[in-house]
Design an enzyme around this catalytic site. Structure first.
Site, PDB file in Angstrom:
ATOM      1  N   LEU A 179       0.886  -1.163   0.000  1.00  0.00           N
ATOM      2  CA  LEU A 179       0.000   0.000   0.000  1.00  0.00           C
ATOM      3  C   LEU A 179       0.921   1.209   0.000  1.00  0.00           C
ATOM      4  CD1 LEU A 179      -2.837  -0.789   2.616  1.00  0.00           C
ATOM      5  CD2 LEU A 179      -3.007  -0.782   0.121  1.00  0.00           C
ATOM      6  N   ASP A 180       0.525   2.271  -0.698  1.00  0.00           N
ATOM      7  CA  ASP A 180       1.361   3.467  -0.755  1.00  0.00           C
ATOM      8  C   ASP A 180       1.520   4.092   0.631  1.00  0.00           C
ATOM      9  OD1 ASP A 180       1.556   3.189  -3.488  1.00  0.00           O
ATOM     10  OD2 ASP A 180      -0.153   4.512  -3.872  1.00  0.00           O
ATOM     11  N   TYR A 181       2.541   4.907   0.750  1.00  0.00           N
ATOM     12  CA  TYR A 181       2.822   5.646   1.984  1.00  0.00           C
ATOM     13  C   TYR A 181       1.577   6.394   2.472  1.00  0.00           C
ATOM     14  CZ  TYR A 181       5.582   8.909   4.894  1.00  0.00           C
ATOM     15  OH  TYR A 181       6.106   9.639   5.918  1.00  0.00           O
TER      16      TYR A 181
END
Ligand code: URA
Length: 234
Positions: A101-103
């Site tokens: 999952l992205d930051y």
């Protein structure tokens, strides 16, 4: 236990990929390089290393569901020194995120030390569904939703048909079954939108339900069973 199974259950790679790792001479047992695929190791006694790094013995399978907060990376190490989700789950067993999952993406993140399950869940063949809620920078039209559902041409190919439901003028619930890098944001960007917030609510049979940001829990046995069934491991 056979060496390739040992490596796969320790989360190194799939069993078949572990055979390649062994053949490449990257594995040592008690300090000696082994390239024989029929090697057996004693889970309790033998010291196994891959590329000079110890591969920890796994005594049991652990399955964790984490509500990933904002501003955490899902990689083990980050060259920018940002916080990792690994540090949120303080348990003696080493577990790793399944996929990324992205930051700045929040929501459901599965973490496990089950290498075979991780491999299958990440494999496009099994097409596990992931549901996200995306908050956009402007209103979305029915035509644009239809475009999204049919598939969007990205630099790495056209996305497969997906489900997209408008929750409000600027909020869309989207369910995809592929795992292209930053897929949801890129799909919306292609249609001229910026995703202001992205939140994953569902991963295959798993729901985030009432877990708060940063909280985690062990999966219940029926959830593990359902997850395995989804990827043909039952
Ligand atoms: N798609 C994205 O664009 N980002 C995520 O974090 C997950 C899916």
């Amino acid at each position: 236990m056979r060496l390739n199974k040992y490596l796969a259950t320790a989360g190194v790679a799939s069993r078949r990929s572990c055979d390649e790792v062994i053949k490449e001479g990257r594995v040592t047992v008690n300090g000696n390089t082994v390239s024989d695929l029929s090697t057996f190791v004693d889970v309790e006694l033998d010291k196994v290393e891959v590329d000079g790094r110890p591969v920890h013995v796994k005594t049991k399978d652990v399955y964790i569901l984490l509500h990933k907060p904002l501003n955490y990376v899902t990689t083990v190490k980050d060259e920018k020194g940002r916080d990792s989700v690994i540090d949120l789950v303080r348990i003696s067993d080493r577990v790793f995120p399944v996929g990324r999952l992205d930051y700045d993406t929040t929501g459901l993140l599965l973490m496990t030390n089950d290498g075979e399950l991780t491999f299958r869940l990440s494999h496009p063949k099994f097409g596990v569904e992931k549901t996200y809620v995306a908050v956009l920078n402007k209103k979305i039209t029915e035509q644009e939703l239809i475009h999204l559902r049919k598939g969007v041409v990205l630099i790495d190919g056209k996305t497969a048909p997906c489900k997209a439901i408008k929750l409000s003028k600027e909020v869309v619930q989207i369910t995809i079954h592929e795992g292209k890098n930053k897929q949801v944001k890129r799909m919306f960007r292609k249609l001229g939108f910026k995703v202001r917030e992205l939140h994953r609510t569902q991963y295959g049979p798993l729901h985030l339900a009432k877990l708060k940001y940063g909280q985690w829990r062990n999966l219940r046995p029926p959830e593990v069973q359902a997850l395995k069934k989804a990827v043909g491991l039952d």
